[in-house]
Design a protein around this motif. Structure first.
Motif, PDB file in Angstrom:
ATOM      1  N   ARG A  95       0.957  -1.261   0.042  1.00 17.35           N
ATOM      2  CA  ARG A  95      -0.210   0.087  -0.519  1.00 17.35           C
ATOM      3  C   ARG A  95       0.920   1.354   0.315  1.00 17.35           C
ATOM      4  O   ARG A  95      -0.005   2.444  -0.280  1.00 17.35           O
ATOM      5  N   VAL A  98       1.071   4.018  -2.976  1.00 19.25           N
ATOM      6  CA  VAL A  98       0.145   4.616  -3.224  1.00 19.25           C
ATOM      7  C   VAL A  98       0.048   5.909  -2.497  1.00 19.25           C
ATOM      8  O   VAL A  98       0.001   7.002  -2.779  1.00 19.25           O
ATOM      9  N   ALA A 168      -6.447   4.316  -7.788  1.00 21.49           N
ATOM     10  CA  ALA A 168      -5.348   4.758  -8.224  1.00 21.49           C
ATOM     11  C   ALA A 168      -4.542   4.873  -9.294  1.00 21.49           C
ATOM     12  O   ALA A 168      -3.621   5.688  -9.059  1.00 21.49           O
ATOM     13  N   ARG A 175      -1.898   7.673 -12.811  1.00 19.63           N
ATOM     14  CA  ARG A 175      -2.141   7.314 -11.231  1.00 19.63           C
ATOM     15  C   ARG A 175      -2.501   9.162 -10.812  1.00 19.63           C
ATOM     16  O   ARG A 175      -2.960   9.670 -10.299  1.00 19.63           O
ATOM     17  N   LEU A 179      -5.180   9.916  -9.222  1.00 17.05           N
ATOM     18  CA  LEU A 179      -5.280  11.174  -7.313  1.00 17.05           C
ATOM     19  C   LEU A 179      -5.113  12.792  -7.849  1.00 17.05           C
ATOM     20  O   LEU A 179      -4.972  12.934  -6.660  1.00 17.05           O
ATOM     21  N   GLU A 256      -7.491   8.769   1.571  1.00 15.45           N
ATOM     22  CA  GLU A 256      -7.904   7.835   0.784  1.00 15.45           C
ATOM     23  C   GLU A 256      -9.174   7.115   1.212  1.00 15.45           C
ATOM     24  O   GLU A 256      -9.972   6.135   0.492  1.00 15.45           O
ATOM     25  N   LEU A 261      -8.711   4.758  -1.856  1.00 15.72           N
ATOM     26  CA  LEU A 261      -7.752   4.392  -2.175  1.00 15.72           C
ATOM     27  C   LEU A 261      -6.708   3.393  -1.555  1.00 15.72           C
ATOM     28  O   LEU A 261      -6.998   3.461  -0.046  1.00 15.72           O
ATOM     29  N   GLY A 263      -4.140   2.519   0.305  1.00 16.23           N
ATOM     30  CA  GLY A 263      -3.055   2.729   0.358  1.00 16.23           C
ATOM     31  C   GLY A 263      -2.816   3.026   2.166  1.00 16.23           C
ATOM     32  O   GLY A 263      -3.831   2.025   2.442  1.00 16.23           O
TER      33      GLY A 263
END
Length: 314
Positions: A95, A98, A168, A175, A179, A256, A261, A263
């Motif tokens: 993770r 990200v 993501a 990306r 993002l 997130e 996401l 992450g």
């Protein structure tokens, strides 16, 4: 040399204290950890309980359990996830990219936009541009990242369909695309702080005696701004950048979650919700470490930018 030793000692002490408080909080958390590991109280036979206690030292005093955990953590072993059944280190590694990408993207937006707005505001002081920048940044500075995330999703992801709502992305370009909204949500509030610090520092430097001397010598205005005002304003700007980046690391938790996401922040939310204590401990310690490293780097850069700080070291 003494400064280096002192800084290292401060970092180690802070990490040890933080790790103890994190472990203590998890130790005092309600619930039966052995039952969680067994998959429920119905699976907790005497043999299973004995095996779990032997492996995780649950029968030992709290301080003994802490040192077992700390010794393993120093070697990069944070145990196994109660929920996923994987090594916590592997979960963090999968993770990590990200969150790092999101933090760096946000930092670039905050520093670039904040510097530009701060410089323009300082050079146009008491004019319409200055008032407009201060008004807008003051308004944006009061918007929490999670609220900004919801508003951005509603307008640009759902309403206009310009950006995706979750994920993501794959590859660098994809990306950046995925993002962009999360980075803006994190950056919105911090841009105000960067703008104000840049403006205040530049205004202060523009009123200093050495700048007055440069003006009386007839030096070009652009040269004075670049070499005498902006350059001498670097130290507080660097400090603010470090604090903003450190705060952004913590802010990723809610953003997130809002954007779905995968992450470190989302992992922490899920771990707390599912009572996955080893993952929670590891992520919290990682966030503390990231905060310390970021602020220390900013401190070093500040001393590089301002020789007077180096001269004051004992």
């Amino acid at each position: 040399m003494r400064t280096v030793v002192r800084n290292v000692a401060e970092v180690v002490t802070t990490l040890v204290l933080a790790s103890f408080l994190i472990f203590l909080a998890m130790y005092l958390a309600p619930g039966d950890k052995a039952a969680l590991l067994a998959g429920g109280p119905e699976n907790l036979t005497p043999q299973t309980l004995q095996a779990i206690n032997e492996q995780y030292h649950f029968d030992d005093p709290m301080i003994v359990q802490y040192f077992y955990w700390l010794g393993n953590a120093v070697q990069g072993d944070f145990g196994r996830s109660y929920v996923y059944g994987q090594d916590v280190s592997s979960l963090l590694t999968s993770r990590f990219d990200v969150t790092v990408f999101l933090v760096l993207y946000t930092a670039v937006l905050v520093i670039a936009i904040g510097l530009v707005l701060g410089v323009v505001s300082a050079l146009r002081r008491r004019k319409a541009a200055d008032s407009a920048i201060l008004t807008v940044t003051t308004f944006l500075g009061g918007i929490p990242p999670f609220v900004a995330a919801v508003a951005l999703i509603a307008v640009f992801a759902v309403g206009l369909a310009w950006f995706p709502t979750t994920g993501a992305g794959d590859g660098i370009a994809d990306r950046f695309y995925h993002l962009t909204l999360p980075a803006i949500a994190l950056a919105v509030g911090s841009i105000a702080g960067m703008t104000r610090v840049t403006r205040q520092s530049m205004v202060s430097q523009s009123e200093s005696p050495h700048v007055d001397v440069a003006r009386t010598r007839g030096l070009p205005r652009a040269y004075i701004v670049r070499q005498h005002i902006l350059r001498n304003s670097a130290a507080p700007i660097i400090t603010m950048s470090g604090l903003i980046i450190a705060g952004t690391i913590a802010g990723t938790v809610l953003v997130e979650e809002a954007f779905g996401l995968s992450g470190i922040g989302k992992l922490l939310i899920d771990a707390i919700d599912q009572r996955d204590l080893p993952v929670t401990q590891a992520v919290l310690l990682l966030l503390v470490l990231a905060y310390i490293i970021t602020t220390r780097i900013a401190d070093v850069l500040q001393r590089v930018a301002d020789p007077r700080l180096r001269g004051s070291e004992s």
